[in-house]
Design a protein around this motif. Structure first.
Motif, PDB file in Angstrom:
ATOM      1  N   LEU A  20     108.311 -37.597  40.402  1.00  0.00           N
ATOM      2  CA  LEU A  20     107.101 -37.196  39.686  1.00  0.00           C
ATOM      3  C   LEU A  20     106.918 -38.077  38.466  1.00  0.00           C
ATOM      4  O   LEU A  20     107.842 -38.279  37.690  1.00  0.00           O
ATOM      5  CB  LEU A  20     107.223 -35.729  39.255  1.00  0.00           C
ATOM      6  CG  LEU A  20     106.052 -35.124  38.505  1.00  0.00           C
ATOM      7  CD1 LEU A  20     104.831 -35.060  39.401  1.00  0.00           C
ATOM      8  CD2 LEU A  20     106.411 -33.733  38.029  1.00  0.00           C
ATOM      9  N   ARG A  21     105.727 -38.588  38.288  1.00  0.00           N
ATOM     10  CA  ARG A  21     105.421 -39.420  37.128  1.00  0.00           C
ATOM     11  C   ARG A  21     104.066 -38.970  36.596  1.00  0.00           C
ATOM     12  O   ARG A  21     103.056 -39.103  37.275  1.00  0.00           O
ATOM     13  CB  ARG A  21     105.383 -40.889  37.551  1.00  0.00           C
ATOM     14  CG  ARG A  21     105.122 -41.830  36.431  1.00  0.00           C
ATOM     15  CD  ARG A  21     105.074 -43.248  36.964  1.00  0.00           C
ATOM     16  NE  ARG A  21     104.444 -44.104  36.000  1.00  0.00           N
ATOM     17  CZ  ARG A  21     105.069 -45.080  35.368  1.00  0.00           C
ATOM     18  NH1 ARG A  21     106.327 -45.327  35.619  1.00  0.00           N
ATOM     19  NH2 ARG A  21     104.431 -45.823  34.503  1.00  0.00           N
ATOM     20  N   LEU A  22     104.047 -38.423  35.387  1.00  0.00           N
ATOM     21  CA  LEU A  22     102.819 -37.900  34.801  1.00  0.00           C
ATOM     22  C   LEU A  22     102.577 -38.523  33.433  1.00  0.00           C
ATOM     23  O   LEU A  22     103.481 -38.636  32.624  1.00  0.00           O
ATOM     24  CB  LEU A  22     102.899 -36.382  34.630  1.00  0.00           C
ATOM     25  CG  LEU A  22     102.940 -35.553  35.898  1.00  0.00           C
ATOM     26  CD1 LEU A  22     103.217 -34.112  35.565  1.00  0.00           C
ATOM     27  CD2 LEU A  22     101.642 -35.689  36.656  1.00  0.00           C
ATOM     28  N   SER A  23     101.334 -38.879  33.173  1.00  0.00           N
ATOM     29  CA  SER A  23     100.971 -39.391  31.860  1.00  0.00           C
ATOM     30  C   SER A  23     100.411 -38.235  31.027  1.00  0.00           C
ATOM     31  O   SER A  23     100.073 -37.176  31.548  1.00  0.00           O
ATOM     32  CB  SER A  23      99.937 -40.503  31.987  1.00  0.00           C
ATOM     33  OG  SER A  23      98.733 -39.974  32.487  1.00  0.00           O
ATOM     34  N   SER A  28      97.266 -33.186  30.309  1.00  0.00           N
ATOM     35  CA  SER A  28      96.217 -32.429  29.630  1.00  0.00           C
ATOM     36  C   SER A  28      95.177 -31.952  30.643  1.00  0.00           C
ATOM     37  O   SER A  28      94.627 -30.860  30.497  1.00  0.00           O
ATOM     38  CB  SER A  28      95.569 -33.248  28.521  1.00  0.00           C
ATOM     39  OG  SER A  28      94.855 -34.336  29.039  1.00  0.00           O
ATOM     40  N   GLY A  29      94.916 -32.744  31.674  1.00  0.00           N
ATOM     41  CA  GLY A  29      93.999 -32.317  32.728  1.00  0.00           C
ATOM     42  C   GLY A  29      94.528 -31.106  33.475  1.00  0.00           C
ATOM     43  O   GLY A  29      93.788 -30.181  33.803  1.00  0.00           O
ATOM     44  N   VAL A  30      95.830 -31.103  33.728  1.00  0.00           N
ATOM     45  CA  VAL A  30      96.457 -29.960  34.398  1.00  0.00           C
ATOM     46  C   VAL A  30      96.320 -28.718  33.530  1.00  0.00           C
ATOM     47  O   VAL A  30      95.953 -27.649  34.012  1.00  0.00           O
ATOM     48  CB  VAL A  30      97.948 -30.254  34.692  1.00  0.00           C
ATOM     49  CG1 VAL A  30      98.685 -28.998  35.122  1.00  0.00           C
ATOM     50  CG2 VAL A  30      98.075 -31.343  35.742  1.00  0.00           C
ATOM     51  N   PHE A  31      96.588 -28.848  32.244  1.00  0.00           N
ATOM     52  CA  PHE A  31      96.474 -27.695  31.351  1.00  0.00           C
ATOM     53  C   PHE A  31      95.036 -27.194  31.249  1.00  0.00           C
ATOM     54  O   PHE A  31      94.803 -25.986  31.178  1.00  0.00           O
ATOM     55  CB  PHE A  31      97.040 -28.019  29.970  1.00  0.00           C
ATOM     56  CG  PHE A  31      98.537 -28.138  29.966  1.00  0.00           C
ATOM     57  CD1 PHE A  31      99.334 -27.095  30.399  1.00  0.00           C
ATOM     58  CD2 PHE A  31      99.143 -29.297  29.536  1.00  0.00           C
ATOM     59  CE1 PHE A  31     100.720 -27.195  30.409  1.00  0.00           C
ATOM     60  CE2 PHE A  31     100.525 -29.412  29.542  1.00  0.00           C
ATOM     61  CZ  PHE A  31     101.308 -28.358  29.977  1.00  0.00           C
ATOM     62  N   ARG A  32      94.064 -28.105  31.223  1.00  0.00           N
ATOM     63  CA  ARG A  32      92.650 -27.680  31.187  1.00  0.00           C
ATOM     64  C   ARG A  32      92.297 -26.889  32.434  1.00  0.00           C
ATOM     65  O   ARG A  32      91.600 -25.873  32.363  1.00  0.00           O
ATOM     66  CB  ARG A  32      91.740 -28.892  31.049  1.00  0.00           C
ATOM     67  CG  ARG A  32      91.544 -29.350  29.630  1.00  0.00           C
ATOM     68  CD  ARG A  32      90.371 -30.305  29.505  1.00  0.00           C
ATOM     69  NE  ARG A  32      90.446 -31.421  30.431  1.00  0.00           N
ATOM     70  CZ  ARG A  32      91.062 -32.581  30.182  1.00  0.00           C
ATOM     71  NH1 ARG A  32      91.648 -32.774  29.035  1.00  0.00           N
ATOM     72  NH2 ARG A  32      91.077 -33.542  31.073  1.00  0.00           N
ATOM     73  N   ARG A  33      92.761 -27.350  33.589  1.00  0.00           N
ATOM     74  CA  ARG A  33      92.452 -26.644  34.836  1.00  0.00           C
ATOM     75  C   ARG A  33      93.127 -25.269  34.880  1.00  0.00           C
ATOM     76  O   ARG A  33      92.538 -24.290  35.343  1.00  0.00           O
ATOM     77  CB  ARG A  33      92.876 -27.473  36.037  1.00  0.00           C
ATOM     78  CG  ARG A  33      92.076 -28.758  36.141  1.00  0.00           C
ATOM     79  CD  ARG A  33      92.430 -29.487  37.360  1.00  0.00           C
ATOM     80  NE  ARG A  33      91.258 -29.317  38.225  1.00  0.00           N
ATOM     81  CZ  ARG A  33      91.198 -29.711  39.453  1.00  0.00           C
ATOM     82  NH1 ARG A  33      92.205 -30.283  40.011  1.00  0.00           N
ATOM     83  NH2 ARG A  33      90.105 -29.537  40.150  1.00  0.00           N
ATOM     84  N   LEU A  34      94.352 -25.198  34.396  1.00  0.00           N
ATOM     85  CA  LEU A  34      95.029 -23.904  34.345  1.00  0.00           C
ATOM     86  C   LEU A  34      94.313 -22.934  33.405  1.00  0.00           C
ATOM     87  O   LEU A  34      94.166 -21.750  33.715  1.00  0.00           O
ATOM     88  CB  LEU A  34      96.481 -24.079  33.891  1.00  0.00           C
ATOM     89  CG  LEU A  34      97.449 -24.624  34.926  1.00  0.00           C
ATOM     90  CD1 LEU A  34      98.789 -24.930  34.285  1.00  0.00           C
ATOM     91  CD2 LEU A  34      97.610 -23.657  36.076  1.00  0.00           C
TER      92      LEU A  34
END
Length: 72
Positions: A20-23, A28-34
């Motif tokens: 897994l490699r996340l920037s 932040s996109g994942v957190f916005r969607r959650l």
């Protein structure tokens, strides 16, 4: 005369885990969607507590809630 302070920042930080490699922008996109999902879930729970007459007053019906229409 004032000298401008400049800093050379590296490229966007990247978190790397095995497989897994996340920037930072990706995270932040994942957190916005959650957060959006959480808001919709709360709104749906609140709307489901209303009776059919109350839903009709605000222009919704149970089907709208079930399908997630207009509950953002």
């Amino acid at each position: 005369m004032m000298k401008a302070i400049t800093r050379a920042y590296p490229t966007t930080p990247v978190f790397t885990l095995p497989g897994l490699r996340l920037s930072i922008p990706a995270l932040s996109g994942v957190f916005r969607r959650l957060e959006a999902w959480r808001r919709r879930r709360i709104n749906r729970a609140i709307l489901l507590q209303l009776n059919d007459d109350q839903l009709r007053d605000i222009g919704l019906n149970r089907e709208d809630i079930r399908l997630g229409r207009n509950i953002d």
